[in-house]
Design an enzyme around this catalytic site. Sequence first.
Site, PDB file in Angstrom:
ATOM      1  N   ARG A 183     -12.353   6.183   4.952  1.00  0.00           N
ATOM      2  CA  ARG A 183     -13.528   5.863   4.113  1.00  0.00           C
ATOM      3  C   ARG A 183     -14.632   6.879   4.338  1.00  0.00           C
ATOM      4  O   ARG A 183     -15.310   7.302   3.414  1.00  0.00           O
ATOM      5  CB  ARG A 183     -14.074   4.450   4.416  1.00  0.00           C
ATOM      6  CG  ARG A 183     -13.133   3.302   4.175  1.00  0.00           C
ATOM      7  CD  ARG A 183     -12.723   3.078   2.735  1.00  0.00           C
ATOM      8  NE  ARG A 183     -11.797   3.991   2.132  1.00  0.00           N
ATOM      9  CZ  ARG A 183     -10.459   3.960   2.237  1.00  0.00           C
ATOM     10  NH1 ARG A 183      -9.884   3.038   2.937  1.00  0.00           N
ATOM     11  NH2 ARG A 183      -9.706   4.834   1.603  1.00  0.00           N
ATOM     12  N   ARG A 224      -0.738  -0.637  -8.830  1.00  0.00           N
ATOM     13  CA  ARG A 224      -2.099  -0.180  -8.532  1.00  0.00           C
ATOM     14  C   ARG A 224      -2.112   1.347  -8.550  1.00  0.00           C
ATOM     15  O   ARG A 224      -1.307   1.983  -7.883  1.00  0.00           O
ATOM     16  CB  ARG A 224      -2.512  -0.669  -7.132  1.00  0.00           C
ATOM     17  CG  ARG A 224      -3.866  -0.113  -6.679  1.00  0.00           C
ATOM     18  CD  ARG A 224      -4.093  -0.296  -5.185  1.00  0.00           C
ATOM     19  NE  ARG A 224      -4.000  -1.667  -4.761  1.00  0.00           N
ATOM     20  CZ  ARG A 224      -3.747  -2.027  -3.487  1.00  0.00           C
ATOM     21  NH1 ARG A 224      -3.547  -1.126  -2.552  1.00  0.00           N
ATOM     22  NH2 ARG A 224      -3.665  -3.298  -3.175  1.00  0.00           N
ATOM     23  N   ALA A 249      -5.635   8.529  -0.535  1.00  0.00           N
ATOM     24  CA  ALA A 249      -6.561   8.739   0.583  1.00  0.00           C
ATOM     25  C   ALA A 249      -6.004   9.704   1.620  1.00  0.00           C
ATOM     26  O   ALA A 249      -6.540   9.806   2.708  1.00  0.00           O
ATOM     27  CB  ALA A 249      -6.866   7.389   1.234  1.00  0.00           C
ATOM     28  N   ASP A 284       0.857  -1.179   0.000  1.00  0.00           N
ATOM     29  CA  ASP A 284       0.000   0.000   0.000  1.00  0.00           C
ATOM     30  C   ASP A 284       0.898   1.235   0.000  1.00  0.00           C
ATOM     31  O   ASP A 284       2.056   1.161   0.405  1.00  0.00           O
ATOM     32  CB  ASP A 284      -0.860   0.047   1.275  1.00  0.00           C
ATOM     33  CG  ASP A 284      -2.052  -0.897   1.199  1.00  0.00           C
ATOM     34  OD1 ASP A 284      -2.395  -1.350   0.100  1.00  0.00           O
ATOM     35  OD2 ASP A 284      -2.638  -1.162   2.269  1.00  0.00           O
ATOM     36  N   MET A 285       0.352   2.379  -0.437  1.00  0.00           N
ATOM     37  CA  MET A 285       1.117   3.621  -0.337  1.00  0.00           C
ATOM     38  C   MET A 285       0.456   4.504   0.713  1.00  0.00           C
ATOM     39  O   MET A 285      -0.767   4.631   0.730  1.00  0.00           O
ATOM     40  CB  MET A 285       1.161   4.335  -1.688  1.00  0.00           C
ATOM     41  CG  MET A 285       2.142   5.473  -1.716  1.00  0.00           C
ATOM     42  SD  MET A 285       3.857   4.966  -1.361  1.00  0.00           S
ATOM     43  CE  MET A 285       4.438   4.499  -2.987  1.00  0.00           C
TER      44      MET A 285
HETATM   45  C1  LIG Z   1      -8.295  -1.422  -4.176  1.00  0.00           C
HETATM   46  C2  LIG Z   1      -7.945  -0.094  -3.604  1.00  0.00           C
HETATM   47  C3  LIG Z   1      -6.741   0.064  -2.953  1.00  0.00           C
HETATM   48  C4  LIG Z   1      -6.381   1.305  -2.448  1.00  0.00           C
HETATM   49  N1  LIG Z   1      -5.141   1.472  -1.902  1.00  0.00           N
HETATM   50  C5  LIG Z   1      -4.756   2.714  -1.518  1.00  0.00           C
HETATM   51  C6  LIG Z   1      -3.428   2.975  -1.083  1.00  0.00           C
HETATM   52  O1  LIG Z   1      -2.578   2.088  -1.016  1.00  0.00           O
HETATM   53  N2  LIG Z   1      -3.120   4.243  -0.721  1.00  0.00           N
HETATM   54  C7  LIG Z   1      -4.026   5.271  -0.777  1.00  0.00           C
HETATM   55  O2  LIG Z   1      -3.680   6.413  -0.478  1.00  0.00           O
HETATM   56  N3  LIG Z   1      -5.289   5.034  -1.173  1.00  0.00           N
HETATM   57  C8  LIG Z   1      -5.679   3.797  -1.538  1.00  0.00           C
HETATM   58  N4  LIG Z   1      -6.955   3.594  -1.970  1.00  0.00           N
HETATM   59  C9  LIG Z   1      -7.984   4.637  -1.739  1.00  0.00           C
HETATM   60  C10 LIG Z   1      -8.065   5.609  -2.887  1.00  0.00           C
HETATM   61  O3  LIG Z   1      -6.901   6.375  -2.932  1.00  0.00           O
HETATM   62  C11 LIG Z   1      -9.272   6.539  -2.743  1.00  0.00           C
HETATM   63  O4  LIG Z   1      -9.157   7.254  -1.555  1.00  0.00           O
HETATM   64  C12 LIG Z   1     -10.589   5.798  -2.749  1.00  0.00           C
HETATM   65  O5  LIG Z   1     -10.578   4.712  -3.604  1.00  0.00           O
HETATM   66  C13 LIG Z   1     -11.707   6.721  -3.216  1.00  0.00           C
HETATM   67  O6  LIG Z   1     -11.418   7.199  -4.503  1.00  0.00           O
HETATM   68  P1  LIG Z   1     -12.262   6.840  -5.803  1.00  0.00           P
HETATM   69  O7  LIG Z   1     -11.289   6.669  -6.918  1.00  0.00           O
HETATM   70  O8  LIG Z   1     -13.152   5.709  -5.581  1.00  0.00           O
HETATM   71  O9  LIG Z   1     -13.028   8.181  -6.086  1.00  0.00           O
HETATM   72  P2  LIG Z   1     -14.032   9.087  -5.241  1.00  0.00           P
HETATM   73  O10 LIG Z   1     -13.675  10.472  -5.656  1.00  0.00           O
HETATM   74  O11 LIG Z   1     -14.082   8.749  -3.798  1.00  0.00           O
HETATM   75  O12 LIG Z   1     -15.414   8.684  -5.857  1.00  0.00           O
HETATM   76  C14 LIG Z   1     -15.641   8.962  -7.232  1.00  0.00           C
HETATM   77  C15 LIG Z   1     -17.014   8.470  -7.649  1.00  0.00           C
HETATM   78  O13 LIG Z   1     -17.116   7.062  -7.424  1.00  0.00           O
HETATM   79  C16 LIG Z   1     -18.442   6.748  -7.053  1.00  0.00           C
HETATM   80  N5  LIG Z   1     -18.461   6.211  -5.683  1.00  0.00           N
HETATM   81  C17 LIG Z   1     -17.492   6.295  -4.774  1.00  0.00           C
HETATM   82  N6  LIG Z   1     -17.866   5.678  -3.614  1.00  0.00           N
HETATM   83  C18 LIG Z   1     -19.106   5.214  -3.837  1.00  0.00           C
HETATM   84  C19 LIG Z   1     -20.040   4.512  -3.050  1.00  0.00           C
HETATM   85  N7  LIG Z   1     -19.786   4.170  -1.777  1.00  0.00           N
HETATM   86  N8  LIG Z   1     -21.217   4.174  -3.601  1.00  0.00           N
HETATM   87  C20 LIG Z   1     -21.508   4.550  -4.873  1.00  0.00           C
HETATM   88  N9  LIG Z   1     -20.655   5.230  -5.660  1.00  0.00           N
HETATM   89  C21 LIG Z   1     -19.484   5.553  -5.152  1.00  0.00           C
HETATM   90  C22 LIG Z   1     -19.223   8.036  -7.101  1.00  0.00           C
HETATM   91  O14 LIG Z   1     -19.757   8.193  -8.386  1.00  0.00           O
HETATM   92  C23 LIG Z   1     -18.154   9.070  -6.857  1.00  0.00           C
HETATM   93  O15 LIG Z   1     -18.497  10.347  -7.330  1.00  0.00           O
HETATM   94  C24 LIG Z   1      -7.306   2.379  -2.532  1.00  0.00           C
HETATM   95  C25 LIG Z   1      -8.511   2.222  -3.202  1.00  0.00           C
HETATM   96  C26 LIG Z   1      -8.829   1.012  -3.739  1.00  0.00           C
HETATM   97  C27 LIG Z   1     -10.131   0.894  -4.486  1.00  0.00           C
END
Ligand SMILES: Cc1cc2nc3c(=O)[nH]c(=O)nc-3n(C[C@H](O)[C@H](O)[C@H](O)COP(=O)(O)OP(=O)(O)OC[C@H]3O[C@@H](n4cnc5c(N)ncnc54)[C@H](O)[C@@H]3O)c2cc1C
Length: 309
Positions: A290, A185, A190, A135-136
């Site tokens: 989250r 990835r 976050a 993870d980052m």
């Molecule tokens: C598999 C995975 C691994 C990750 N690992 C890391 C890591 O190592 N380090 C790190 O900093 N971050 C990590 N993250 C978190 C990531 O950086 C984001 O904070 C998180 O995924 C939210 O970003 P998003 O791209 O979904 O977009 P967002 O801007 O949160 O959401 C964009 C759009 O997605 C849809 N959406 C989002 N959530 C929902 C929901 N609950 N229900 C319905 N629609 C929704 C909506 O249309 C929303 O407008 C990881 C995420 C994933 C999926």
Amino acid sequence: MLRQALLTAARSGRLKKFVSTMPVSAAIVSRFVAGETADEAVEAARRLIGGGLQVSLDHLGEDTRDREQADRTTQAYVILLERLSHAGLSRGADVSVKLSSIGQALGANGEKIALDNVRTIALAARNAGTTVTFDMEDHASVDSTLSVLQETRRDFPETGAVLQAYLHRTEADCRDLAHEGSRVRLCKGAYDGPPHLAYQKPHDVDLSFVRCLKALMAGQGYPMVATHDPRLIEIAGALAMRHDRSRGSYEFQMLYGIRPDEQRRLASLGDTVRVYVPYGDQWYAYLMRRLAERPANTGFFLRSLLSRT
Ligand SMILES: Cc1cc2nc3c(=O)[nH]c(=O)nc-3n(C[C@H](O)[C@H](O)[C@H](O)COP(=O)(O)OP(=O)(O)OC[C@H]3O[C@@H](n4cnc5c(N)ncnc54)[C@H](O)[C@@H]3O)c2cc1C
């Protein structure tokens, strides 16, 4: 403002103490966290893999300031990997590791301790027939994490990396890591970062995500597109086509409990979809991040808290 407050709360010891006494079964926690034990994590993996998805399991914990805790977390991964192997689930399962949970934050020797521990986990993963992805975490740890990655890949080239589109540097990091055999990835990120290092506006993060995706899809590596964002998912599919990538030469990743219908829809079209499955009793900071992403969940969370008091 609320996002900032929740990210600050993720680091607050007092709030953590209070919130962490909620049983993991509290609805808001169990929506995002698969359980507290390895058995519960393996059970969640069995369910998801049985439904045509793949998983990456994360033993929750971060910012460990205690050497024994770092070693215990390492052992927890080894045990998890043995259980996945016994359950016949290794093929569909990878493990995600935060280096700060296995020693990176332990002062001057931290990086070396994390490297030793991650080698133990990578060996256990290889013996089980699966892989590790780092993870980052926050921007201050990126150089150290990429350096441990480079060292680990000497013996375990299958080790995966995470890059975060919110950082200015990431497009260049994507180009560096888009080589053959490299699993990367890409996520939005976050964490928060200062304006000279990180994009501040969501739209700028999205544009960066697309530039990074272009670099990864054009390269020789294996892109892992980690987002729930419908537009970015569509763009990733289009870029994969433009670069003649077949399904299976890249994958989508989403978090446990978020857009499960979309996870199944993509899998039913033949895409590889991996669900990130966190488990363990150190769920507090993960949960706060989250909630920061989707303030709509926060009201429900606050009501759960108030009903305890
Ligand atoms: C598999 C995975 C691994 C990750 N690992 C890391 C890591 O190592 N380090 C790190 O900093 N971050 C990590 N993250 C978190 C990531 O950086 C984001 O904070 C998180 O995924 C939210 O970003 P998003 O791209 O979904 O977009 P967002 O801007 O949160 O959401 C964009 C759009 O997605 C849809 N959406 C989002 N959530 C929902 C929901 N609950 N229900 C319905 N629609 C929704 C909506 O249309 C929303 O407008 C990881 C995420 C994933 C999926």
